[in-house]
Design an enzyme around this catalytic site. Structure first.
Site, PDB file in Angstrom:
ATOM      1  CD  GLU A 229      -2.663   1.595   0.463  1.00  0.00           C
ATOM      2  OE1 GLU A 229      -3.463   2.613   0.383  1.00  0.00           O
ATOM      3  OE2 GLU A 229      -2.842   0.540  -0.560  1.00  0.00           O
TER       4      GLU A 229
ATOM      5  CG  HIS B  64      -1.001   2.520  -4.961  1.00  0.00           C
ATOM      6  ND1 HIS B  64      -0.750   2.647  -6.274  1.00  0.00           N
ATOM      7  CD2 HIS B  64      -2.048   2.909  -4.491  1.00  0.00           C
ATOM      8  CE1 HIS B  64      -1.791   3.179  -6.610  1.00  0.00           C
ATOM      9  NE2 HIS B  64      -2.636   3.355  -5.532  1.00  0.00           N
TER      10      HIS B  64
ATOM     11  CG  HIS C 240      -8.381   5.063  -6.246  1.00  0.00           C
ATOM     12  ND1 HIS C 240      -7.884   6.371  -6.295  1.00  0.00           N
ATOM     13  CD2 HIS C 240      -7.291   4.368  -5.737  1.00  0.00           C
ATOM     14  CE1 HIS C 240      -6.746   6.530  -6.042  1.00  0.00           C
ATOM     15  NE2 HIS C 240      -6.393   5.394  -5.465  1.00  0.00           N
TER      16      HIS C 240
ATOM     17  CG  HIS D  60     -16.163  -7.948 -16.470  1.00  0.00           C
ATOM     18  ND1 HIS D  60     -15.771  -6.751 -16.811  1.00  0.00           N
ATOM     19  CD2 HIS D  60     -14.959  -8.539 -16.211  1.00  0.00           C
ATOM     20  CE1 HIS D  60     -14.654  -6.709 -17.075  1.00  0.00           C
ATOM     21  NE2 HIS D  60     -13.989  -7.776 -16.674  1.00  0.00           N
TER      22      HIS D  60
ATOM     23  CG  HIS E 292      -7.527  -8.438 -17.368  1.00  0.00           C
ATOM     24  ND1 HIS E 292      -7.728  -8.781 -18.777  1.00  0.00           N
ATOM     25  CD2 HIS E 292      -8.904  -8.366 -16.969  1.00  0.00           C
ATOM     26  CE1 HIS E 292      -9.166  -8.858 -18.933  1.00  0.00           C
ATOM     27  NE2 HIS E 292      -9.570  -8.323 -17.769  1.00  0.00           N
TER      28      HIS E 292
END
Length: 325
Positions: free
Chosen positions: A70, A73, A134, A242, A303
């Protein structure tokens, strides 16, 4: 400024990849506070600091690996925000007719809002709509940086093919469809529904009897959304929608690429169309691999990265089609 925009593109890609990795390793709440981590600007180390951290946040014992995922990032995201601020200041100080001002200002506003979404992701305990926003915000920052880079280039359509410009609206529709599909992917991931269906091509038998569209796209009340709060039928519905969106996106973008390749007189446009087909095929393979191999982290991160790449190809295509000689 062009070099700074290019550096921003690279940083934005890194941030998107790190964000996906953080989410996929369940490290979104690796640090339960914001912007620091257990009250520090690095992950607490040493027995004394760890004990103090866990005393301050007894509901969230420190997991160093997740916390570092975290914080790394956040470090890169902060660097990207500072770089965009510098770009905006430069656009004001070194004004010139070929240097845009509105786009750097919009980028600055966007990255500030993106930072707020990052904060809300933690403070609202992974609220799915915020997590999805986000993700979309990260893709938007990357796209705007890429557009800024193109704006700073002496970039024109070779030959000025006016007939091709009429296809620009279809490229914009492609961007809208792809963004919708990315949002569906973000919603599926934010609700931990990526493995709700483990069979191909759709789901297990009698899947259509369990569809729950209202529940799938609602937000149940919960104190914490980590690991998801929807039931299996709702998660399965997210996953199936999806997949359906992926089929629509694949068909439309294949049509768009083949249409452009068939009528374009410019080798540049033909090359863009060819690359789009290749990247689109790679994205389909990665999506199928996520299901077949039970969501390997490396494949799932790729992906996300390939989705970002595909979006930039469409931005390039749209810009090329609309750009005048």
């Amino acid at each position: 400024m062009r070099k700074m925009a290019l550096a921003g593109i690279i940083l934005a890609i890194i941030v998107i990849v790190l964000g996906a990795y953080t989410r996929l390793t369940d490290a979104g709440l690796g640090c339960p506070d914001w912007p620091g981590c257990y009250g520090h600007y690095k992950v607490p180390a040493g027995l004394e600091h760890i004990n103090a951290a866990e005393l301050a946040f007894p509901e969230r014992p420190l997991e160093p690996q997740k916390a570092w995922n975290e914080m790394i990032h956040r470090y890169f995201a902060s660097a990207l925000g500072l770089l965009i601020l510098v770009i905006f200041v430069m656009s004001l100080v070194k004004r010139a007719y070929h240097r845009p001002i509105k786009l750097p200002f919009f980028l600055l506003c966007l990255v500030i809002f993106q930072g707020m979404l990052g904060m809300w992701t933690v403070t609202l305990n992974l609220l799915p709509i915020v997590v999805m926003g986000h993700l979309l915000g990260g893709f938007a920052v990357l796209s705007c940086l890429f557009l800024l880079y193109l704006r700073l280039l002496p970039y024109r359509i070779p030959g000025g093919d006016q007939q091709m410009r009429r296809l620009g609206k279809f490229a914009l529709i492609g961007i809208a469809i792809l963004i919708g599909q990315i949002a569906l992917g973000g919603w599926t991931s934010a609700n931990y529904a990526a493995l709700a269906c483990t069979e191909m091509p759709i789901c297990e038998s009698n899947w259509y009897q369990r569809l729950d569209f209202i529940g799938a796209f609602s937000l149940p009340d919960a104190d914490n959304y980590e690991y998801g709060v929807h039931n299996y039928a709702q998660r399965m519905t997210m996953h199936i929608v999806h997949r359906a969106g992926a089929l629509v996106t694949f068909i439309y973008l294949c049509w768009l690429a083949t249409r452009i390749y068939a009528v374009a007189s410019s080798s540049l446009l033909k090359n863009i169309a060819s690359i789009m087909i290749i990247v689109l095929g790679a994205q389909v393979i990665l999506g199928v691999s996520n299901v077949v191999f039970s969501l390997p982290v490396a494949v799932a991160v790729m992906h996300n990265a390939v989705a970002a790449t595909l979006l930039q190809i469409l931005v390039l295509l749209s810009y090329t089609l609309y750009r005048k000689t």
